[in-house]
Write an enzyme that holds these catalytic residues in place. Structure first.
Site, short mmCIF file in Angstrom:
data_model
loop_
_atom_site.label_atom_id
_atom_site.label_comp_id
_atom_site.label_asym_id
_atom_site.label_seq_id
_atom_site.Cartn_x
_atom_site.Cartn_y
_atom_site.Cartn_z
N THR A 154 0.87 -1.19 0.00
CA THR A 154 0.00 0.00 0.00
C THR A 154 0.90 1.23 0.00
O THR A 154 2.00 1.18 0.55
CB THR A 154 -0.86 -0.02 1.28
OG1 THR A 154 -1.85 -1.02 1.12
CG2 THR A 154 -1.53 1.31 1.57
N SER A 184 -11.38 -1.16 3.14
CA SER A 184 -10.03 -0.94 3.67
C SER A 184 -10.00 0.30 4.57
O SER A 184 -10.86 1.17 4.45
CB SER A 184 -9.09 -0.74 2.48
OG SER A 184 -7.94 -0.07 2.86
N THR A 203 -0.45 2.11 6.96
CA THR A 203 -0.51 0.85 6.20
C THR A 203 -0.56 -0.29 7.21
O THR A 203 -0.26 -0.10 8.38
CB THR A 203 0.71 0.71 5.26
OG1 THR A 203 0.61 -0.53 4.56
CG2 THR A 203 2.02 0.75 6.00
#
Ligand code: ASP
Length: 280
Positions: A154, A184, A203
């Site tokens: 990411t 997410s 992340t």
């Protein structure tokens, strides 16, 4: 002027040293491009520009090179936050678009600033963004061989511009193999948050980041007067009771920069106002 970028987690067990080296090199190159752009642009413009470069690099799990979900499709999420006016915009589970962060940028000017699923994809199409498959042969191979490696990258970017303005951008292809419809953290305020005092991009496992309200929590602590490093430490300590898996990068109005990870190793690069730093 400060700029920090991350390329998500690096998995020692499933990724080679060569991949790690390539990611570090890519981060350094992109950091330098972002830094040059920042000389003549705002924090927000620079966060978008830099996040787009990261999305375009197939080494990272965002835009081109995104992870594939359990039904074989790619759905991506990205968010942008302008610390100046505290506007947040984003797309959740968008499909077939090369740069989700550019759709988030376009949404900044709309009243409805966060779009999900087919609505996000249709909005991008109507706005003239071409349909584009972000799938790579490597990700398809990983999917077919059922190789799940969290943290194939990411991406995120936090920026302080020459006027002291802050912005954050985060973009992801998700965890890989998720149930279609899963949301997410990256396009929520847990994964991406900024105000005039601090900007954070996260992340890791989205569910853990949301449980910890991580980005918002760090920003709030800095806003209330806590030094950035302390705000990171306290917020990361609060992930421990449930073994939360997360990493974050941050910058403040004062020019402090910091990063932390609950588990090694997040790949990131930073310009601290004087020199470049690359870490895993
Ligand atoms: N946070 C992302 C997600 O859970 C994945 C990652 O950062 O690697 O969707």
């Amino acid at each position: 002027m400060r700029i920090l970028i991350h390329g998500g987690f690096f998995s020692e067990s499933s990724q080679s040293n060569e991949t790690k080296h390539k990611k570090q090199q890519a981060l350094l190159e992109i950091l330098n491009q972002g830094k040059d752009f920042l000389k003549n642009h705002s924090a927000l413009e620079s966060a978008v520009y830099t996040a787009k470069l990261l999305e375009d690099n197939p080494l990272f799990n965002a835009g081109i090179g995104s992870q594939i979900q359990s039904d074989g499709k790619i759905r991506m999420s990205a968010a942008l936050m302008d610390g100046v006016n505290q506007k947040f915009s984003g797309v959740i589970n968008i499909e077939d678009i090369q740069n989700p962060v550019l759709i988030a940028q376009k949404l900044m000017k709309e009243e409805d600033r966060v779009l999900g699923g087919i609505g996000a994809t249709n909005y991008a199409k109507d706005a003239g963004f071409p349909m584009f498959s972000t799938e790579t042969a490597e990700r398809r191979h990983e999917f077919l061989t059922k190789k799940q490696s969290l943290g194939t990258g990411t991406i995120g970017c936090v920026v302080q511009d020459r006027k002291g303005r802050l912005a954050a951008a985060t973009s992801t292809g998700g965890k890989g193999f998720e149930i279609p419809g899963r949301i997410s953290d990256s396009a929520t305020i847990a994964g991406n948050y900024a105000n005039e005092y601090c900007a954070i991009s996260c992340t890791g496992v989205g569910e853990d980041i949301v449980s910890g309200g991580l980005a918002t929590k760090i920003v709030t602590r800095v806003t209330d007067g806590m030094p950035l490093e302390k705000a990171f430490e306290k917020s990361f300590n609060e992930l421990k009771p449930y073994d939360g898996f997360a990493g974050a990068i941050g910058v403040t109005k004062k020019g402090e920069i910091f990063y932390q990870e609950s588990h090694p190793k997040i790949v990131f690069a930073a310009f601290n106002g004087e020199a470049d730093i690359v870490f895993t």
